[in-house]
Write an enzyme that holds these catalytic residues in place. Structure first.
Site, PDB file in Angstrom:
ATOM      1  N   ILE A   1       0.859  -1.078  -0.050  1.00 47.65           N
ATOM      2  CA  ILE A   1      -0.022  -0.206   0.140  1.00 47.65           C
ATOM      3  C   ILE A   1       0.869   1.323  -0.103  1.00 47.65           C
ATOM      4  CG2 ILE A   1      -1.646   1.294   1.338  1.00 47.65           C
ATOM      5  CD1 ILE A   1      -2.622  -1.099   2.467  1.00 47.65           C
TER       6      ILE A   1
ATOM      7  N   ASP B   1     -15.594  35.003 -20.448  1.00 50.87           N
ATOM      8  CA  ASP B   1     -16.403  36.113 -20.542  1.00 50.87           C
ATOM      9  C   ASP B   1     -15.384  37.171 -21.265  1.00 50.87           C
ATOM     10  OD1 ASP B   1     -18.700  37.793 -19.562  1.00 50.87           O
ATOM     11  OD2 ASP B   1     -17.329  38.940 -18.389  1.00 50.87           O
TER      12      ASP B   1
ATOM     13  N   ASP C   1     -21.797  35.035 -13.794  1.00 48.48           N
ATOM     14  CA  ASP C   1     -20.747  33.786 -14.065  1.00 48.48           C
ATOM     15  C   ASP C   1     -20.759  32.782 -13.041  1.00 48.48           C
ATOM     16  OD1 ASP C   1     -20.076  35.288 -16.406  1.00 48.48           O
ATOM     17  OD2 ASP C   1     -18.628  36.574 -15.378  1.00 48.48           O
TER      18      ASP C   1
ATOM     19  N   ASP D   1     -16.208  37.105 -14.180  1.00 49.37           N
ATOM     20  CA  ASP D   1     -15.986  38.255 -13.152  1.00 49.37           C
ATOM     21  C   ASP D   1     -17.250  38.696 -12.631  1.00 49.37           C
ATOM     22  OD1 ASP D   1     -17.106  39.619 -15.403  1.00 49.37           O
ATOM     23  OD2 ASP D   1     -15.266  41.094 -15.486  1.00 49.37           O
TER      24      ASP D   1
END
Length: 868
Positions: free
Chosen positions: A291, A335, A602, A598
């Site tokens: 492991i 944007d 959004d 911004d």
């Protein structure tokens, strides 16, 4: 929430909300407040800190490690020996470190909805019992009449019934950079985008000019901002691609380890090679070896170091896995306003008839003022004119501040003109500014001159500029109560074209993104012509890609959007729901999507995207809170640096995980073979020491390796591509097998011969401990030599400059020194039950380890030849 307020007449609106122009009585308002609740956004159900912490333990790998820790601690009790806590404590520290870091990162994400709630206006001017007064904005109710003027934040969604030159800045909600002129009209289109609902104002937007009276038609969660808050609260964050792949690996590995450990236990008991307790302890040591308990912590630390590095470059990471995700991004939905553009109206072209007079008109026919810092404030188009005059030294700050007017006619939406008179002795000069088509009709122009001006106007308009025309006339007196008389018989003096320009560095950044196989998409609330102009300039449109509007998008079904999404480069006049729908359409195609933004609008798309990128300067707290990464400089070019850093981090995590799995495979194969042969190859303490010293430190060093030379010349990794290919798994197992073979070889050399080793197994401790010492050193140092070869998965270590890879060499020599200390210093050698080696035996160990490095280099050479 009612969506048709803009299509109703004022009378119908008042009837629907059971109110009138004089507003509500205090008693009715109080009753409505009691019945419907306050005008604020609900917070939704928030996870407690304890709940967040406990959720970090949902991984199967974590529980296997906890079980291994428990067994390591208490198994010795069965043999009458004291409880051994050292191994267990080390494993548990790793588990707790991972849980704490995950809790801290997740808690920060709760800030998004809180920031949205705080954006509402704190107070509102409202009519109650026929008198105007201020009340807390959260006490507004449906039917209240509110007064708006420049500087106010709109406290709820309202329908206008009186307006005097009202302009509202809605970029945070719609993405449109310029303030929108609001009108008292009744609109017909029920599906008009928010930016086109000229008779409405929405919560959280700002009044920049004029005044108005309006009636409240929606409050709290029923507002447009409330709709966004609802989406934000219900949009769940997807697990990142890296998390998914590592979870798959660790889950399969953990289950496989338990099966192998159980098989070893049964083989030991059934074959009679050892009793039940001894077989059980061997199985535990095998599980500890197999492991990769350090992998969770190492990957987390590598991501954290990448986060720190990116912060210095202007990108703050809010969630650790997002460091890698951006490097895998295939689509960037960006944007426009403030992200690709400067979010500032700027004069681009000036066409003059009378140059000096035009500059005088630009300064005088202007309500913008200057702060002490000489920053222009006011309507963005008017501040752009003042900025132009100051920048080109056509006016000084003193000229702006000393302006005086002999008279004025404010802008009116019906006239589309504004006029200012300036005293000139006993007479005056009147400057007029307005829409070109209207102003030219008031000017005295020859047909030829009129044609020239109209062509100039068309040229600027096709470039998506906002065009203002200027004219003047001299007069002895003027009656400013009669605009038609004052604003006639004018002399044309020029045109001014302005636009919110593209960021200078954005075009180069987009070019680099394209070379890196990343497709940019513009999503904006601005007009289609403006969006197309900016997109064409930046290189977003091209290759047959087209622009569509929100109305056109609304007409598409989800299947039609999925069919056309690859052809669309620009989305204009879109709503928040549209943005999320676009992101989802790309994700359904299996693409990893980043969304930059911004504004408040959004936030849902930022949360839905694989990685949301917020703007630190112009961005709202809402958008930043909903983002995975925030750009501190609002620079689109920073995204390119983040992409490069994300790819570097993914490469390094790939090297790190491959190294850890190869090392653990070597341990498992060696112990499994030795168990079947009846040899005591290594003790559990040897295995855990190797995992901590020669696994962890080199793994961390591989995590900070510099980027490969071709990192930005590759296409993004496909989300469907497994973390390791079939060939990659073969290389891991083969590397582990070679490592195991070298370890077994060292064990045999330490025993002198196979016969001697067999004798040692029957009770010759001196020979057996020497053989164990050689096996211990060979396994640990071979891993260090392999780590040196893993610096690059492509280039030979013999062609690399050590000065550019300081971390791996520091890990190599530091870990090697710790191994030598364990063997050379008597108390440590006694603790680990080891023996001092002869000079020949040391040479044999080093030679075996060099074979490990040569094998790693041979693998890379074969891979390079296949690719060439």
């Amino acid at each position: 929430m009612k969506q048709d307020w803009h299509t109703l007449s004022e009378r119908e609106v008042f009837k629907r909300v059971d109110s009138g122009p004089q507003g509500l009585s205090k008693s009715v308002a109080a009753q409505r407040l009691l019945e419907n609740g306050r005008n604020k956004l609900s917070e939704g159900k928030r996870k407690t800190l304890i709940g967040t912490f406990l959720s970090q333990f949902s991984d199967l790998m974590i529980w296997v490690l906890i079980a291994a820790a428990a067994v390591s601690a208490f198994a010795p009790m069965l043999a009458g020996e004291p409880v051994e806590l050292a191994d267990a404590m080390i494993i548990l520290v790793v588990v707790l470190l991972n849980a704490v870091m995950g809790t801290v990162q997740e808690s920060r994400a709760e800030a998004a909805l809180e920031a949205l709630k705080n954006m509402a206006a704190p107070t509102a001017r409202v009519m109650r019992d026929g008198h105007a007064g201020k009340i807390p904005a959260d006490e507004l109710v449906l039917g209240d009449v509110v007064m708006l003027e420049a500087g106010d934040s709109v406290p709820a969604d309202v329908r206008l019934f009186e307006s005097a030159s009202l302009k509202v800045e809605e970029s945070a909600l719609t993405g449109e950079s310029a303030p929108v002129e609001k009108l008292v009209v009744t609109l017909e289109a029920a599906d008009a985008p928010l930016g086109d609902r000229l008779n409405m104002c929405f919560m959280g937007t700002a009044v920049t000019y004029g005044r108005a009276a309006a009636v409240v038609v929606a409050v709290g969660m029923e507002t447009q901002m409330g709709a966004i808050a609802g989406q934000l609260a219900t949009t769940e964050k997807e697990t990142t691609p890296l998390q998914k792949k590592l979870n798959q690996i660790t889950n399969v590995l953990s289950i496989g380890v338990l099966c192998i450990a159980a098989m070893v236990f049964l083989l030991g008991v059934l074959s009679g090679l050892s009793d039940a307790l001894e077989s059980f302890m061997i199985a535990v040591s095998l599980a500890v070896a197999a492991i990769p308990e350090g992998m969770v912590a190492v990957v987390t630390i590598v991501l954290a170091m990448g986060m720190s590095r990116m912060a210095k470059q202007g990108a703050i990471i809010r969630r650790l896995p997002a460091v890698e995700t951006l490097g895998s991004t295939q689509i960037i939905c960006s944007d426009k306003t403030g992200t690709l553009t400067q979010n500032k109206m700027t004069v681009q072209q000036v066409h003059t008839g009378e140059e000096a007079l035009l500059f005088e008109a630009m300064g005088h026919c202007n309500d913008a003022t200057l702060e002490e810092s000489e920053r222009a404030i006011g309507d963005p188009t008017e501040t752009a004119l003042i900025d132009y005059l100051l920048l080109h030294k056509l006016w000084s700050a003193g000229d702006v501040r000393s302006r005086k007017r002999a008279g004025e006619i404010p802008f009116d939406s019906e006239r589309k003109l504004s006029s200012v008179a300036v005293a000139r002795g006993s007479a005056m000069r009147i400057y007029v500014k307005g829409a070109p088509d209207v102003l030219l009709s008031r000017c005295v122009l020859s047909p030829q001159k009129a044609a020239e001006v109209e062509k100039d106007n068309e040229d600027m308009a096709t470039q998506a500029m906002r065009v203002l025309a200027f004219a003047y006339k001299d007069a002895e007196t003027a009656d400013f109560r009669r605009p038609a008389e004052v604003e006639s018989g004018l002399t044309f003096i020029g045109l001014v074209g302005m636009i919110d320009p593209a960021r200078p560095e954005a075009k180069q950044a987009i070019d680099i993104c394209r070379k890196a196989g990343i497709l940019p998409v513009m999503i904006t609330g601005d007009h289609k012509i403006t969006a197309m102009a900016i997109a064409s300039e930046l290189g977003i449109l091209g290759d047959g890609r087209v622009a569509v509007t929100g109305v056109e998008l609304e007409a598409m079904s989800d299947d039609q959007l999925a069919k056309n999404v690859e052809k669309i480069g620009v989305y204009a006049r879109v709503s928040p729901a549209h943005k999320s729908r676009i992101v989802a359409a790309w994700q359904k195609k299996g693409k990893i999507v980043a969304m930059t933004g911004d504004g408040v609008n959004d936030a849902p798309a930022l949360r839905l995207a694989d990685i949301g990128v917020g703007m630190g300067i112009t961005g709202t707290d809402v958008s930043k809170g909903a983002s995975d990464m925030v750009l501190t400089d609002d620079n689109f070019a920073t995204i390119v640096l983040a992409v490069r850093e994300g790819r570097r981090i993914f490469d390094n995590i790939h090297k790190t995980v491959r190294f850890l799995l190869s090392s653990n495979a070597g341990e498992v194969i060696a112990i499994l073979f030795a168990t079947l042969a009846g040899w005591h190859l290594l003790a559990p303490i040897h295995i855990l020491w190797i995992n901590l010293v020669t696994d962890t430190f080199p793994a961390l060093a591989l995590g900070v390796e510099p980027a490969e030379s071709d990192i930005m010349g590759r296409k993004p990794r496909d989300q469907k591509t497994p973390f390791f290919s079939a060939r990659g798994w073969v290389r891991i197992v083969l590397t582990g097998a070679i490592e195991a073979g070298l370890t077994i070889g060292a064990y045999l050399l330490g025993g002198g011969s196979v016969a001697a080793v067999a004798a040692a197994a029957q009770g010759s401790p001196e020979l057996n401990q020497t053989a164990m010492t050689m096996a211990f050193l060979t396994l640990s140092l071979a891993q260090l030599f392999a780590a040196v070869g893993f610096q690059s998965e492509r280039n030979s270590v013999f062609n690399m400059k050590p000065s550019e890879h300081k971390a791996i060499w520091l890990a190599f020599f530091g870990s090697a020194a710790l191994q030598l200390i364990v063997v050379l210093i008597t108390p440590m050698r006694t603790l680990f039950d080891l023996r001092m080696l002869s000079g020949l035996q040391w040479i044999q160990v080093v030679a075996l380890c060099l074979i490990m490095l040569l094998f790693v280099e041979l693998q890379k050479m074969i891979t390079r030849r296949k690719k060439s």
